[in-house]
Design a protein around this motif. Structure first.
Motif, PDB file in Angstrom:
ATOM      1  N   GLY A  30      -7.369  17.221   8.117  1.00  0.00           N
ATOM      2  CA  GLY A  30      -8.773  17.110   7.741  1.00  0.00           C
ATOM      3  C   GLY A  30      -9.174  15.704   7.350  1.00  0.00           C
ATOM      4  N   THR A  33     -11.270  14.097  10.064  1.00  0.00           N
ATOM      5  CA  THR A  33     -12.440  14.862  10.529  1.00  0.00           C
ATOM      6  C   THR A  33     -13.462  15.088   9.424  1.00  0.00           C
ATOM      7  N   HIS A  35     -12.866  16.477   6.759  1.00  0.00           N
ATOM      8  CA  HIS A  35     -12.477  17.793   6.227  1.00  0.00           C
ATOM      9  C   HIS A  35     -13.178  18.957   6.925  1.00  0.00           C
ATOM     10  N   ARG A  36     -13.726  18.709   8.098  1.00  0.00           N
ATOM     11  CA  ARG A  36     -14.375  19.785   8.868  1.00  0.00           C
ATOM     12  C   ARG A  36     -13.375  20.625   9.641  1.00  0.00           C
ATOM     13  N   LEU A  37     -12.204  20.043   9.981  1.00  0.00           N
ATOM     14  CA  LEU A  37     -11.259  20.716  10.861  1.00  0.00           C
ATOM     15  C   LEU A  37      -9.837  20.262  10.547  1.00  0.00           C
ATOM     16  N   HIS A  59     -13.366  29.941   5.396  1.00  0.00           N
ATOM     17  CA  HIS A  59     -13.065  29.161   6.601  1.00  0.00           C
ATOM     18  C   HIS A  59     -12.804  30.062   7.811  1.00  0.00           C
ATOM     19  N   ASP A  60     -13.067  29.488   8.967  1.00  0.00           N
ATOM     20  CA  ASP A  60     -12.729  30.104  10.250  1.00  0.00           C
ATOM     21  C   ASP A  60     -11.295  29.716  10.568  1.00  0.00           C
ATOM     22  N   GLU A  61     -10.614  30.584  11.316  1.00  0.00           N
ATOM     23  CA  GLU A  61      -9.251  30.290  11.736  1.00  0.00           C
ATOM     24  C   GLU A  61      -9.141  30.584  13.220  1.00  0.00           C
ATOM     25  N   THR A 110      -6.139  26.416  14.024  1.00  0.00           N
ATOM     26  CA  THR A 110      -7.203  25.563  13.511  1.00  0.00           C
ATOM     27  C   THR A 110      -7.784  26.203  12.255  1.00  0.00           C
ATOM     28  N   SER A 112     -11.257  25.655   9.854  1.00  0.00           N
ATOM     29  CA  SER A 112     -12.532  24.954   9.767  1.00  0.00           C
ATOM     30  C   SER A 112     -13.384  25.581   8.669  1.00  0.00           C
ATOM     31  N   PRO A 113     -13.608  24.866   7.556  1.00  0.00           N
ATOM     32  CA  PRO A 113     -13.073  23.541   7.257  1.00  0.00           C
ATOM     33  C   PRO A 113     -11.576  23.577   6.967  1.00  0.00           C
ATOM     34  N   ASP A 114     -11.045  22.432   6.579  1.00  0.00           N
ATOM     35  CA  ASP A 114      -9.595  22.215   6.471  1.00  0.00           C
ATOM     36  C   ASP A 114      -8.938  22.826   5.243  1.00  0.00           C
TER      37      ASP A 114
END
Length: 154
Positions: A30, A33, A35-37, A59-61, A110, A112-114
């Motif tokens: 992160g 990026t 800390h977005r990804l 967060h998304d994974e 991944t 998102s965020p980190d």
């Protein structure tokens, strides 16, 4: 290595974290990026189990299978997926993964965020310090990162 504000991680680079049947190589934590990804390469040993069924609130994974066959449980649905498959899990969706085969599974993960990368670092540090992660200690640690185990399928 940073070149013109781009991050390059060579095949022997990255931060390696190992626990149980999982080997994680953090490729982007992160820091490049905003800390977005965050991105990691994960290897799951043959017949290895991943985490307990859980959900993330913040967060998304994503999981992109590079080799082997991974078994994903999403809610109450279980599915084996081959290389070339992308699984994206948005916040609040119960999920886990495992390796049902005799070959390792390798995937890119991944976040998102980190945020969740710090969780893995805390687990590594706790284990390195000889601390046992009991169920209660694990739940406390997960909660700091907006993650909760799912006790019943929803």
């Amino acid at each position: 290595m940073t070149v013109h504000d781009a991050s390059i991680v060579m095949p022997d680079g990255g931060e390696v974290i190992e626990f149980g049947p999982i080997r994680m190589r953090i490729l982007e934590d992160g820091s490049a990026t905003g800390h977005r990804l965050a991105i990691s390469e994960v290897t799951l040993a043959p017949r290895g189990s991943g985490p307990v069924l859980h959900r993330h609130a913040r967060h998304d994974e994503g999981f992109y299978i590079l080799s082997g066959t991974a078994r994903f449980t999403i809610g109450e649905r279980e599915r084996d997926v081959p290389p070339g498959t992308l699984v994206v899990v948005p916040p609040d969706v119960p999920h886990t993964f495992a390796n049902p085969t005799d070959e390792p599974v390798v995937f890119l993960a991944t976040f998102s965020p980190d945020l969740f990368v710090r969780y893995f670092r805390e687990v590594r540090d706790a284990l390195a310090d000889g601390r046992e992660l009991t169920g209660q200690a694990e739940r406390r640690l997960l909660s700091r990162y907006g993650t909760t185990p799912v006790t019943g399928h929803t």
